[in-house]
Design an enzyme around this catalytic site. Structure first.
Site, mmCIF file in Angstrom:
data_model
loop_
_atom_site.group_PDB
_atom_site.id
_atom_site.type_symbol
_atom_site.label_atom_id
_atom_site.label_comp_id
_atom_site.label_asym_id
_atom_site.label_seq_id
_atom_site.Cartn_x
_atom_site.Cartn_y
_atom_site.Cartn_z
ATOM 1 N N GLY A 45 0.849 -1.191 0.000
ATOM 2 C CA GLY A 45 0.000 0.000 0.000
ATOM 3 C C GLY A 45 0.879 1.233 0.000
ATOM 4 O O GLY A 45 2.008 1.201 0.504
ATOM 5 N N GLN A 50 3.093 9.975 1.059
ATOM 6 C CA GLN A 50 4.390 9.294 1.136
ATOM 7 C C GLN A 50 5.258 9.579 -0.088
ATOM 8 O O GLN A 50 6.442 9.239 -0.098
ATOM 9 C CB GLN A 50 4.200 7.779 1.276
ATOM 10 C CG GLN A 50 3.541 7.373 2.596
ATOM 11 C CD GLN A 50 3.375 5.877 2.667
ATOM 12 O OE1 GLN A 50 2.411 5.332 2.132
ATOM 13 N NE2 GLN A 50 4.326 5.193 3.282
ATOM 14 N N CYS A 98 5.723 0.048 7.443
ATOM 15 C CA CYS A 98 5.378 1.186 6.594
ATOM 16 C C CYS A 98 6.620 1.598 5.821
ATOM 17 O O CYS A 98 7.713 1.664 6.398
ATOM 18 C CB CYS A 98 4.899 2.343 7.472
ATOM 19 S SG CYS A 98 4.476 3.826 6.549
ATOM 20 N N LEU A 99 6.469 1.885 4.530
ATOM 21 C CA LEU A 99 7.630 2.275 3.722
ATOM 22 C C LEU A 99 8.253 3.581 4.218
ATOM 23 O O LEU A 99 9.420 3.833 3.945
ATOM 24 C CB LEU A 99 7.223 2.401 2.249
ATOM 25 C CG LEU A 99 6.784 1.090 1.580
ATOM 26 C CD1 LEU A 99 6.286 1.351 0.165
ATOM 27 C CD2 LEU A 99 7.904 0.057 1.573
ATOM 28 N N HIS A 140 -4.662 1.671 7.502
ATOM 29 C CA HIS A 140 -3.273 2.144 7.585
ATOM 30 C C HIS A 140 -3.028 3.272 6.567
ATOM 31 O O HIS A 140 -2.476 4.328 6.917
ATOM 32 C CB HIS A 140 -2.317 0.968 7.331
ATOM 33 C CG HIS A 140 -0.869 1.349 7.281
ATOM 34 N ND1 HIS A 140 0.063 0.865 8.165
ATOM 35 C CD2 HIS A 140 -0.185 2.169 6.443
ATOM 36 C CE1 HIS A 140 1.255 1.400 7.890
ATOM 37 N NE2 HIS A 140 1.128 2.174 6.844
ATOM 38 N N GLU A 141 -3.456 3.036 5.320
ATOM 39 C CA GLU A 141 -3.227 4.042 4.276
ATOM 40 C C GLU A 141 -4.068 5.290 4.521
ATOM 41 O O GLU A 141 -3.612 6.413 4.285
ATOM 42 C CB GLU A 141 -3.516 3.453 2.890
ATOM 43 C CG GLU A 141 -2.666 2.252 2.507
ATOM 44 C CD GLU A 141 -1.168 2.485 2.695
ATOM 45 O OE1 GLU A 141 -0.708 3.631 2.519
ATOM 46 O OE2 GLU A 141 -0.455 1.524 3.038
ATOM 47 N N HIS A 144 -2.535 7.809 6.697
ATOM 48 C CA HIS A 144 -1.576 8.706 6.041
ATOM 49 C C HIS A 144 -2.265 9.973 5.523
ATOM 50 O O HIS A 144 -1.667 11.054 5.517
ATOM 51 C CB HIS A 144 -0.879 8.007 4.868
ATOM 52 C CG HIS A 144 0.217 7.063 5.277
ATOM 53 N ND1 HIS A 144 1.342 7.474 5.943
ATOM 54 C CD2 HIS A 144 0.365 5.734 5.083
ATOM 55 C CE1 HIS A 144 2.142 6.427 6.148
ATOM 56 N NE2 HIS A 144 1.570 5.356 5.648
HETATM 57 NI NI NI Z 1 2.428 3.429 5.714
#
Ligand code: NI
Length: 181
Positions: A45, A50, A98-99, A140-141, A144
């Site tokens: 995701g 991000q 998470c990236l 989660h996304e 963001h």
């Molecule tokens: Ni994330």
């Protein structure tokens, strides 16, 4: 085009993102770039903040885990202006990463079911009830887009334990196999 992924400490990750409309410039190219960026970073995701863009856009690809979870075969989605209308079901703790937070994995409590509306890539409206792992990934996304990160949901003790890792990331010293900012 592969975009740099913004890491913990970048202010854009703490901003509430803005909705977009059909006139957003080069939107289909942006969505393609977000998928490409997510794939090369081995993510499932990615949210637009991000990549440095404070807009309400998410891409998700659970097809890449469909060997383990066959129900996700072919599940690739772009969600524009998503709104979580309600969350219910059990509160479950599952490990997330998470990236934007390389090297950090923590168990995060989330509700197991959400009611969501969103627009797809063609700006067609969707209204769905989603359960299980996909509901977790979307939450989660979605965080963001609200300027939140999964570490906001962990206990003060766990937060203390990862403090030095967070400092390493903000100093630009975390090791990553993908392009970052
Ligand atoms: Ni994330």
């Amino acid at each position: 085009m592969i975009l740099p992924i913004y890491l913990y400490g970048e202010p854009v990750l703490r901003k509430v993102a803005q909705p977009i409309d059909k006139n957003y410039p080069n939107l289909s190219e942006l969505i393609a770039s977000m998928f490409e960026t997510m794939h090369q970073a081995d993510g499932i995701g990615l949210a637009a903040p991000q990549t440095g863009l404070s807009i309400r856009l998410i891409v998700i690809d659970l097809d890449r885990i469909s060997e383990d979870k066959p129900e996700f075969k072919g599940l690739r989605k772009a969600l524009i202006n998503p709104q979580i209308l309600s969350r219910d079901g059990d509160e479950e703790y599952v490990e997330e990463g998470c990236l934007s937070l390389p090297g950090i994995h923590e168990e995060v409590p989330r509700k197991s079911r959400i009611h969501i509306t969103y627009l797809d890539e063609a700006f067609l409206p969707h209204d769905e009830v989603i359960e299980g792992y996909l509901a977790r990934v979307i939450q989660h996304e979605y965080d963001h887009l609200e300027g939140k990160l999964f570490i906001d949901h962990i206990s003060p003790l766990r937060r203390q334990l990862i403090k030095s890792k967070l400092v390493t990331i903000t100093k630009g010293k975390a090791s990553c196999h993908y392009k970052v900012k």
